[in-house]
Design a protein around this motif. Structure first.
Motif: not given
Length: 217
Positions: A66-89
């Motif tokens: 739950w919580d929008s940002l926590a969901i986005i973080e979860y999705l970023a981990e589950k679907f790394p190929q989508v690149k919800l966060w930039p690859e560059d650190r």
């Protein structure tokens, strides 16, 4: 199949954020709609999914987030190929910083310009604090365009987690006739033209449920 529990599309900016992160990146999911501020039965339905008593909530098998940002973080981990966060650190740190700023800040703007897609477009008198929020949002958008605009139309190129976090502000600016100028305008127009953003808007406008507490502004 992922399940995303959301509230009214007309009003629920927090529901909009993970919904867009999924839809704009073609991640399959089942949408579960529970009307907000109705009766105890709907409240109990939300509580049966998340003990926070709030939407959105993502259900992935025996995992509930739950919580929008926590969901986005979860999705970023589950679907790394989508690149919800930039690859560059460094870019990733930038994206997470502005997303967290949106998540925890901008309360004057939120309070004075509630999300309501049905509201007739028209300006209101904003407080100095809300105007400062407006300026800060546009500063963020313009800065990202100047840094990363060559990589794509969104904040860091392709549609990512930061875009999901800022998308509802585009609606707020439109609804309350807040002028968007300079380099920030590129982002405003790119989001308004996005297919997933437009789908959410159409479906929100098609809703007939009114929540009176949100109809007073």
């Amino acid at each position: 199949m992922l399940k995303l529990v959301i509230g009214n599309k007309n009003y629920s900016s927090w529901s909009m954020r993970p919904w867009l992160a999924l839809r704009a990146n073609n991640i399959p999911f089942e949408e579960v709609f529970i009307p907000l501020y109705t009766d105890q039965a709907d409240k109990d339905r939300i509580l049966s999914v998340s003990l926070s008593g709030k939407v959105p909530a993502l259900v992935d098998g025996d995992v509930t987030v739950w919580d929008s940002l926590a969901i986005i973080e979860y999705l970023a981990e589950k679907f790394p190929q989508v690149k919800l966060w930039p690859e560059d650190r460094a870019r990733r740190a930038h994206a997470r910083s502005i997303s967290a700023e949106m998540h925890s800040g901008f309360m004057p703007l939120r309070n004075e310009c509630g999300m309501n897609l049905h509201r007739p477009v028209g300006a209101i008198t904003l407080s100095e604090d809300a105007l400062a929020n407006v300026a800060r949002v546009q500063e963020i958008w313009a800065d990202c365009f100047r840094r990363y605009g060559n990589d794509g139309p969104f904040l860091f190129g392709g549609f990512g987690g930061a875009d999901a976090m800022f998308a509802p502000v585009v609606h707020r600016f439109r609804t309350y006739a807040i002028e968007v100028n300079g380099d920030a305008r590129h982002y405003f127009e790119a989001m308004a033209a996005n297919g997933a953003f437009q789908q959410w808007t159409r479906e929100g406008l098609a809703e007939t449920i009114r929540i009176e507490r949100f109809e007073t502004v």
